[in-house]
Enzyme design. Structure first.
Site, PDB file in Angstrom:
ATOM      1  N   CYS A   2      10.398  11.837   3.048  1.00  0.00           N
ATOM      2  CA  CYS A   2      10.996  13.313   3.000  1.00  0.00           C
ATOM      3  C   CYS A   2      10.960  13.944   1.597  1.00  0.00           C
ATOM      4  O   CYS A   2      11.118  13.442   0.767  1.00  0.00           O
ATOM      5  CB  CYS A   2      12.554  13.401   3.591  1.00  0.00           C
ATOM      6  SG  CYS A   2      12.566  12.840   4.987  1.00  0.00           S
ATOM      7  N   ARG A  27       3.675  12.702   0.170  1.00  0.00           N
ATOM      8  CA  ARG A  27       4.721  11.813   0.211  1.00  0.00           C
ATOM      9  C   ARG A  27       4.931  11.276   1.502  1.00  0.00           C
ATOM     10  O   ARG A  27       5.426  10.220   1.846  1.00  0.00           O
ATOM     11  CB  ARG A  27       6.009  12.469  -0.220  1.00  0.00           C
ATOM     12  CG  ARG A  27       6.296  13.106  -1.717  1.00  0.00           C
ATOM     13  CD  ARG A  27       7.278  13.864  -1.879  1.00  0.00           C
ATOM     14  NE  ARG A  27       8.552  13.288  -1.531  1.00  0.00           N
ATOM     15  CZ  ARG A  27       9.282  12.559  -2.268  1.00  0.00           C
ATOM     16  NH1 ARG A  27       8.885  12.555  -3.704  1.00  0.00           N
ATOM     17  NH2 ARG A  27      10.410  12.005  -2.231  1.00  0.00           N
ATOM     18  N   TRP A  74      10.084  12.921   7.233  1.00  0.00           N
ATOM     19  CA  TRP A  74       9.488  11.262   7.792  1.00  0.00           C
ATOM     20  C   TRP A  74      10.615  10.770   8.588  1.00  0.00           C
ATOM     21  O   TRP A  74      11.534  10.311   8.154  1.00  0.00           O
ATOM     22  CB  TRP A  74       9.035  10.649   6.501  1.00  0.00           C
ATOM     23  CG  TRP A  74       8.401   9.475   6.570  1.00  0.00           C
ATOM     24  CD1 TRP A  74       6.846   9.222   6.644  1.00  0.00           C
ATOM     25  CD2 TRP A  74       8.829   8.181   6.926  1.00  0.00           C
ATOM     26  NE1 TRP A  74       6.618   8.054   6.911  1.00  0.00           N
ATOM     27  CE2 TRP A  74       7.689   7.273   7.246  1.00  0.00           C
ATOM     28  CE3 TRP A  74      10.040   7.641   6.986  1.00  0.00           C
ATOM     29  CZ2 TRP A  74       7.817   5.884   7.530  1.00  0.00           C
ATOM     30  CZ3 TRP A  74      10.382   6.377   7.397  1.00  0.00           C
ATOM     31  CH2 TRP A  74       9.116   5.158   7.194  1.00  0.00           C
ATOM     32  N   ASN A 100      17.153  14.267   2.155  1.00  0.00           N
ATOM     33  CA  ASN A 100      16.312  13.179   1.841  1.00  0.00           C
ATOM     34  C   ASN A 100      17.128  11.870   1.877  1.00  0.00           C
ATOM     35  O   ASN A 100      17.870  12.068   0.933  1.00  0.00           O
ATOM     36  CB  ASN A 100      15.548  13.358   0.866  1.00  0.00           C
ATOM     37  CG  ASN A 100      14.476  12.198   0.632  1.00  0.00           C
ATOM     38  OD1 ASN A 100      14.334  11.383   1.254  1.00  0.00           O
ATOM     39  ND2 ASN A 100      13.714  12.113  -0.670  1.00  0.00           N
ATOM     40  N   GLY A 101      16.974  10.928   2.771  1.00  0.00           N
ATOM     41  CA  GLY A 101      17.864   9.666   2.575  1.00  0.00           C
ATOM     42  C   GLY A 101      18.272   9.229   3.970  1.00  0.00           C
ATOM     43  O   GLY A 101      17.576   9.855   4.880  1.00  0.00           O
ATOM     44  N   GLU A 482      -5.176  -7.014  -1.849  1.00  0.00           N
ATOM     45  CA  GLU A 482      -5.047  -5.664  -2.063  1.00  0.00           C
ATOM     46  C   GLU A 482      -6.090  -5.005  -1.492  1.00  0.00           C
ATOM     47  O   GLU A 482      -6.200  -3.945  -0.640  1.00  0.00           O
ATOM     48  CB  GLU A 482      -5.023  -5.570  -3.748  1.00  0.00           C
ATOM     49  CG  GLU A 482      -5.236  -3.846  -3.845  1.00  0.00           C
ATOM     50  CD  GLU A 482      -4.173  -3.017  -3.516  1.00  0.00           C
ATOM     51  OE1 GLU A 482      -3.069  -3.700  -3.111  1.00  0.00           O
ATOM     52  OE2 GLU A 482      -4.166  -1.971  -3.740  1.00  0.00           O
ATOM     53  N   LYS A 486      -5.719  -2.346   1.181  1.00  0.00           N
ATOM     54  CA  LYS A 486      -6.489  -0.792   1.377  1.00  0.00           C
ATOM     55  C   LYS A 486      -7.080  -0.431   2.579  1.00  0.00           C
ATOM     56  O   LYS A 486      -6.997   0.621   2.993  1.00  0.00           O
ATOM     57  CB  LYS A 486      -7.232  -0.733   0.021  1.00  0.00           C
ATOM     58  CG  LYS A 486      -6.674  -0.459  -1.323  1.00  0.00           C
ATOM     59  CD  LYS A 486      -6.220   0.687  -1.657  1.00  0.00           C
ATOM     60  CE  LYS A 486      -4.517   0.669  -1.164  1.00  0.00           C
ATOM     61  NZ  LYS A 486      -3.620   0.025  -2.473  1.00  0.00           N
ATOM     62  N   GLU A 489      -4.761   0.165   5.623  1.00  0.00           N
ATOM     63  CA  GLU A 489      -3.674   1.326   5.451  1.00  0.00           C
ATOM     64  C   GLU A 489      -4.471   2.728   5.545  1.00  0.00           C
ATOM     65  O   GLU A 489      -3.830   3.608   6.037  1.00  0.00           O
ATOM     66  CB  GLU A 489      -2.872   1.294   4.255  1.00  0.00           C
ATOM     67  CG  GLU A 489      -3.567   1.545   3.052  1.00  0.00           C
ATOM     68  CD  GLU A 489      -2.506   1.494   1.985  1.00  0.00           C
ATOM     69  OE1 GLU A 489      -1.350   1.554   1.880  1.00  0.00           O
ATOM     70  OE2 GLU A 489      -2.954   1.305   0.633  1.00  0.00           O
ATOM     71  N   HIS A 505      -6.938 -23.820   6.619  1.00  0.00           N
ATOM     72  CA  HIS A 505      -5.708 -24.094   7.186  1.00  0.00           C
ATOM     73  C   HIS A 505      -5.259 -23.320   8.505  1.00  0.00           C
ATOM     74  O   HIS A 505      -3.989 -22.894   8.673  1.00  0.00           O
ATOM     75  CB  HIS A 505      -4.446 -24.099   6.109  1.00  0.00           C
ATOM     76  CG  HIS A 505      -4.878 -25.064   5.104  1.00  0.00           C
ATOM     77  ND1 HIS A 505      -4.570 -26.609   5.244  1.00  0.00           N
ATOM     78  CD2 HIS A 505      -5.685 -24.974   3.816  1.00  0.00           C
ATOM     79  CE1 HIS A 505      -5.194 -27.337   4.060  1.00  0.00           C
ATOM     80  NE2 HIS A 505      -5.564 -26.442   3.450  1.00  0.00           N
ATOM     81  N   LYS A 604       4.238   8.016   0.333  1.00  0.00           N
ATOM     82  CA  LYS A 604       4.032   7.730  -1.025  1.00  0.00           C
ATOM     83  C   LYS A 604       5.211   7.073  -1.653  1.00  0.00           C
ATOM     84  O   LYS A 604       4.815   6.143  -2.478  1.00  0.00           O
ATOM     85  CB  LYS A 604       3.417   8.973  -1.816  1.00  0.00           C
ATOM     86  CG  LYS A 604       2.915   8.832  -3.124  1.00  0.00           C
ATOM     87  CD  LYS A 604       1.540   8.175  -3.190  1.00  0.00           C
ATOM     88  CE  LYS A 604       1.322   7.725  -4.424  1.00  0.00           C
ATOM     89  NZ  LYS A 604       0.179   6.833  -4.433  1.00  0.00           N
TER      90      LYS A 604
HETATM   91  C1  F6R Z   1      -0.211   0.977  -0.822  1.00  0.00           C
HETATM   92  C2  F6R Z   1       0.937   1.492  -1.455  1.00  0.00           C
HETATM   93  C3  F6R Z   1       2.300   0.679  -1.051  1.00  0.00           C
HETATM   94  C4  F6R Z   1       3.022   0.951  -2.607  1.00  0.00           C
HETATM   95  C5  F6R Z   1       4.556   0.484  -2.218  1.00  0.00           C
HETATM   96  C6  F6R Z   1       5.289   0.219  -3.266  1.00  0.00           C
HETATM   97  O1  F6R Z   1      -1.410   1.729  -1.278  1.00  0.00           O
HETATM   98  O2  F6R Z   1       0.845   2.404  -2.273  1.00  0.00           O
HETATM   99  O3  F6R Z   1       2.073  -0.367  -0.774  1.00  0.00           O
HETATM  100  O4  F6R Z   1       2.439   0.270  -3.440  1.00  0.00           O
HETATM  101  O5  F6R Z   1       5.248   1.325  -1.135  1.00  0.00           O
HETATM  102  O6  F6R Z   1       5.615   1.855  -3.958  1.00  0.00           O
HETATM  103  P1  F6R Z   1       5.972   1.816  -5.589  1.00  0.00           P
HETATM  104  O7  F6R Z   1       4.799   1.332  -6.284  1.00  0.00           O
HETATM  105  O8  F6R Z   1       5.974   3.396  -5.688  1.00  0.00           O
HETATM  106  O9  F6R Z   1       7.264   1.092  -5.688  1.00  0.00           O
END
Ligand code: F6R
Length: 609
Positions: A2, A27, A74, A100-101, A482, A486, A489, A505, A604
């Site tokens: 949010c 976000r 959100w 927010n929360g 990673e 990517k 997601e 395995h 985000k």
């Molecule tokens: C993936 C991504 C998330 C963040 C995770 C942690 O692209 O961005 O997996 O890495 O939510 O976020 P931070 O780094 O802000 O703690």
């Protein structure tokens, strides 16, 4: 997660609220709304959907007002819908509130308020707050919110306005971030600084347990108990242009192409090219912390966790120190053992991830010292830690982390070098060679990025592929993880990351012509073993894409496509190998016409557990 926006001044705030919400879109959200004081009462517009839908709703049913709040939601409690979208109002319709929360005790509060006659119209936890404010209102919105927050358990950043106490926004913080921006005759509130940059660079950050009262002339702060708090405004060093796309189709593309500069900026003034020394004085960490530590624990979530894994390999090799990398959410639930000889790093681009923040706070009570590795030096984690290793990556707007991941790896490489030097584990000649190679990394990254068009063509050719296995070993195992993250997601394609040695395995059973293997195979200490993995995939009819050093005939002979990278030191290959994987994911998603910067269901900054 949010986002909250607020604006009080002399002008109509509606355009600023809408624009502010647009800048908070990254976000992550599913619905949005605004409320303004318009002289007669509270005007409110809400939608399920995007900010452009909200703007359209306001165009069709205009409202105006010089004091207002807005929100991107959100969903946690209650599905995404117009009814559940914030701002929420009280029974009398004179108070509007955004949150927010999560209010953890909302159920018992709701039952109590209902018994007292309050009528609930949403499925949200937030609605209890606005009814509590209504219950405690005696003419002062500030006092009513102060009384309300004392009854709340959980995390909250809240802002409210009332037609019965107009001309001000009252905000409270206990957990999720809230920052205030000071303009000329107008004052702003936001969940982060990106919407503020276009109005002002003078800001003040709310701390937990604080209430702020915003008026056109500025803001005053007090604790939940009512004690005044003095706060000086800080000046931001981010420019408004940093949150624009600058000609790229998506923020993610722009951010991928900024990565060489991120490494340059992270290294700047922290390394000596004369003797290879690394200086982390700016972190504020006591030099003794390095010498007194005999173990390092890295705590993070998601992509930041993958950076932590790269950090582990760097630290083990360079500093010869035992390292654990922990998911923050798991560490919190465990009886985790650490003592005063443990150095803890919380890795988080946002510095606000709820699990990482909570784990870092737990660690602070036990460890020798806690360092926040973050792109937000004013974040909750930065404030909760003993020191801050600032990434200097600039704002990252694309939800999928790219440049902050590379910034985190650069910061961890510096940390590993500094740690090794403090422990005497690395001699001057080796330090110098490593630092010189690290300095060359940005140029090599630019060379990989210059080949983006070939990766785009490959991504388009593979659009029909529905299953991917990403394989890497040793320091490129985290890069396989990673790359898979990517791709899934942002392009919603099934992808799994595995350590090459684990393939036999289990995952090998998946290999057929429908499964593409993306092998990360630089010529490093595990090169031959990775070639064997590739051969095993080939023998079973699997399609192969490879990331390999320039001119590597063996790797490219087995692969349908090879994305090449310049040679570098074994330990620094992740800076280069990750780039084709980011570009492959980006172009796969963009070619499918997906919302690359705001993938479905993602946020985000994950500020709730
Ligand atoms: C993936 C991504 C998330 C963040 C995770 C942690 O692209 O961005 O997996 O890495 O939510 O976020 P931070 O780094 O802000 O703690």
């Amino acid at each position: 997660m949010c986002g909250i926006i607020g604006c009080v001044g002399a002008r109509d705030t509606v355009p600023d609220l809408i624009e502010g919400l647009r800048r908070l879109e990254y976000r992550g959200y599913d619905s949005a709304g605004i409320a303004v004081l318009n002289g007669d009462g509270v005007g409110r517009r809400r939608v399920k959907g995007k900010i452009r839908d909200l703007a359209e709703e306001v165009r069709r049913h205009p409202i105006t007002g010089t004091c207002g709040i807005g929100h991107t939601r959100w969903a946690t409690h209650g599905r995404p819908s117009e009814d559940n979208a914030h701002p929420h109002t009280d029974c009398g319709g004179t108070i509007a509130l955004v949150h927010n929360g999560i209010v953890e005790n909302y159920w018992s509060l709701k039952e109590k308020l209902k018994a007292e006659g309050h009528v609930f119209r949403t499925e949200t936890d937030t609605e209890v707050i606005v009814h509590l404010v209504e219950k405690h209102f005696r003419g002062s919105l500030e006092e009513a919110l102060r009384a309300a927050v004392r009854e709340l358990e959980g995390a909250f950043a809240v802002a409210c306005v009332s037609s019965r106490d107009p001309g001000k926004i009252v905000a409270a913080r206990n957990g999720p971030p809230a920052v205030i921006g000071f303009g000329e005759g107008e004052t702003f509130l936001s969940s982060d600084i990106t919407p503020l940059l276009h109005h002002t660079r003078r800001v003040a950050y709310m701390d937990d347990g604080e209430i702020a009262v915003l008026t056109p002339d500025g803001a005053r702060f007090a604790t939940f108990a009512g004690a005044p708090v003095a706060k000086d405004a800080e000046t931001l060093d981010w420019e408004p242009a940093m949150v624009e796309k600058r000609g790229f189709a998506h923020f993610m593309a722009k951010e991928i192409f900024e990565q060489a500069d991120v490494v340059r900026d992270t290294l700047k003034s922290r390394v000596s090219l004369e003797n290879g020394r690394v200086f982390l004085d700016d972190t504020g960490l006591a030099p003794d912390a390095f010498r007194e530590a005999d173990r390092v624990v890295l705590i993070a979530c998601g992509t930041s966790y993958h950076a932590g894994l790269v950090g582990k390999y760097l630290l083990e090799t360079l500093a010869r120190v035992p390292v654990d990398v922990e998911y923050a959410s798991e560490l919190r639930s465990r009886d985790f053992v650490m003592d005063r000889r443990t150095l803890v790093l919380g890795i988080s681009q946002s510095g606000e991830t709820a699990d990482t923040l909570a784990a870092l706070r737990l660690a602070r009570a036990k460890a020798r010292a806690v360092l926040a590795v973050t792109n937000n030096a004013n974040s909750s984690m930065a404030r909760a830690a003993d020191g801050v290793l600032d990434l200097h990556a600039g704002p990252e707007i694309g939800v999928a982390a790219t440049k902050t991941f590379v910034g985190q790896m650069a910061a961890l490489a510096l940390f590993a070098l500094a740690f090794s030097q403090a422990r005497g584990a690395l001699n001057e000649a080796d330090s110098l060679a490593l630092v010189q190679e690290l300095q060359r990394i940005p140029l090599k990254m630019d060379r990989v990025l210059a080949g983006a068009a070939a990766i785009e063509r490959a991504a388009r050719r593979y659009l029909a592929c529905e299953h991917y296995l990403f394989l890497g070993r040793w320091i490129n195992f985290p890069i396989a993880l990673e790359g898979a993250l990517k791709l899934k997601e942002i392009s919603y394609t099934h992808a799994e990351g595995y350590a090459g040695g684990e393939m036999k395995h289990g995952p090998i059973a998946l290999i057929d012509e429908g499964m593409t293997t993306l092998a990360v195979v630089p010529r490093d200490r595990v090169y031959e073993k990775m070639l064997s993995n590739i051969a095993e995939v080939q023998a079973r009819g699997g399609r192969i894409l490879a990331v390999a050093f320039d001119g590597d005939a063996k790797a490219s002979a087995a692969a349908e496509e090879t994305f090449t990278i310049p040679e570098t030191h074994d330990l620094f290959t992740p800076f280069l190998t990750v780039l084709p994987l980011q570009l492959f994911a980006y172009h796969s998603a963009a070619a499918k016409g997906l919302d690359v910067d705001q993938p479905r269901n993602l946020a985000k900054s994950v500020t709730v557990e």
